[in-house]
Design a protein around this motif. Structure first.
Motif, PDB file in Angstrom:
ATOM      1  N   PHE A 182     -25.449-113.800-137.542  1.00  0.00           N
ATOM      2  CA  PHE A 182     -24.978-114.224-138.861  1.00  0.00           C
ATOM      3  C   PHE A 182     -26.071-113.931-139.886  1.00  0.00           C
ATOM      4  O   PHE A 182     -27.178-114.469-139.782  1.00  0.00           O
ATOM      5  N   ASP A 183     -25.784-113.074-140.842  1.00  0.00           N
ATOM      6  CA  ASP A 183     -26.684-112.825-141.969  1.00  0.00           C
ATOM      7  C   ASP A 183     -26.278-113.777-143.090  1.00  0.00           C
ATOM      8  O   ASP A 183     -25.289-113.542-143.792  1.00  0.00           O
ATOM      9  N   LEU A 184     -27.026-114.849-143.245  1.00  0.00           N
ATOM     10  CA  LEU A 184     -26.647-115.948-144.133  1.00  0.00           C
ATOM     11  C   LEU A 184     -27.442-115.885-145.439  1.00  0.00           C
ATOM     12  O   LEU A 184     -28.678-115.819-145.408  1.00  0.00           O
ATOM     13  N   LYS A 185     -26.721-115.936-146.555  1.00  0.00           N
ATOM     14  CA  LYS A 185     -27.355-115.938-147.880  1.00  0.00           C
ATOM     15  C   LYS A 185     -27.006-117.245-148.587  1.00  0.00           C
ATOM     16  O   LYS A 185     -25.829-117.583-148.744  1.00  0.00           O
ATOM     17  N   THR A 186     -28.026-117.969-149.019  1.00  0.00           N
ATOM     18  CA  THR A 186     -27.797-119.244-149.698  1.00  0.00           C
ATOM     19  C   THR A 186     -27.280-119.021-151.120  1.00  0.00           C
ATOM     20  O   THR A 186     -27.582-118.009-151.752  1.00  0.00           O
TER      21      THR A 186
END
Length: 323
Positions: A182-186
């Motif tokens: 999972f490439d998670l961006k806040t």
């Protein structure tokens, strides 16, 4: 000698360039693991080691590339599954404690063949990418390779058939990517603080349904954590103010002790009465006498304030009294 030095510097510069080029945005080097090569034709079952047909026990294992992030920042969640034994239908479920990730975040899933090398098939994880939904919840089933000997596809496949004592599974290995990535961006408008990313795996072990869970802590920095030098400056100012107040208290105590024995005239010199200058017409309309009077009043007003301020911090008289 000069040519050798120039060549050395050029080589160092090229090396630095390629190292920096290989760095990802989060500052980690992208070292991709080669695709896994599995010979499916020789496998009558996905798992063929000792006790493979007993009820299985599996756990989801995951980690974050960065557990402390900023707003509009990225981190990568990598998930694996470890265990052995029977396992049937299963799914994985991701849900953070708050929907703090933007819809630009990606989930990489799937285990797909990319090449065939002799009797072996080359498999790669995560060739398909999907955006995270607005509520940040993700439900995914497990795909994987399928042999003509098997009734279903699975990623819970023996990784090394040449070693009977090895119970390593394909789900425990990185094949270009981890099994779940999972490439998670806040988001940019989230509140700083502590959050949790919960990851569940539900599966049937041949006898009953089981759930494995892992909770990953994530901290979003606040303004001062993002710009720590501001906190350092404010701390230095606070220390300076406290030190000045301390010195002032000491000198006040010392001065008050001496003031008891002073005459009224001395007390008046130490604490002059400061009055504002007289109100006079605008400068353009003043007579020469009024201009001179205003100049003297300003000078006296300023000198009294300077004397009063110096009198606060100096126990000995180092300036002449304006009185």
């Amino acid at each position: 000698m000069k040519v050798s030095l120039v060549a050395t510097l050029l080589a160092a510069a090229l090396f630095s360039f390629f190292i920096n080029f290989a760095l990802s945005q989060d500052g980690t080097t992208k070292l991709y693991t080669p695709a896994a090569n599995i010979n499916l034709d020789n496998m009558l079952q996905p798992r063929m080691k000792k006790d493979w047909n007993n009820p299985g026990a599996y756990e989801v294992v995951a980690y974050l590339s960065r557990s402390t992030v900023f707003k509009n920042d990225t981190t990568t969640l990598s998930a694996y599954v470890t265990g052995y034994g029977l396992i049937g239908n299963c799914k994985i479920f991701l849900i953070p404690s708050n929907p703090i990730f933007s819809e630009e975040s990606l989930m990489h899933t799937g285990l797909n063949p990319v090449d065939t090398v002799g009797d072996f098939i080359s498999l790669e994880y995560g060739r398909h990418a999907f955006n995270l939904p607005k509520d940040n919840t993700v439900i995914s089933t497990f795909g994987g390779p399928k042999s003509h000997h098997w009734d279903y596809a699975s990623i819970f496949v023996d990784y090394d058939m040449s070693d009977s004592s090895s119970f390593a599974l394909l789900s425990e290995k990185t094949s270009v990517r981890p099994p779940f990535k999972f490439d998670l961006k806040t988001k940019g408008d989230i509140e700083p603080g502590d959050y949790t990313i919960n990851l569940y795996m539900t599966y049937f072990n041949g006898a009953e349904w089981k759930i494995s869970k892992i909770a990953l802590p994530l901290h979003v920095n606040n303004y001062f954590e993002e710009w720590p030098w501001i906190a350092y400056i404010l701390s230095a100012i606070g220390i300076g103010v406290a030190f000045t107040a301390f010195i002032y208290q000491i000198k006040s105590y010392y001065r008050d002790g001496k003031r008891k024995n002073k005459t009224p005239k001395q007390k008046e010199i130490d604490n002059p009465q400061i009055t504002k200058p007289d109100h006079l017409p605008k400068k353009s309309k003043q007579t020469p006498e009024q201009k001179e009077k205003a100049k003297n009043q300003r000078r006296e007003y300023v000198s009294k304030w300077v004397w009063k301020i110096k009198n606060i911090f100096l126990s000995e008289r180092t300036v002449k009294s304006p009185l």
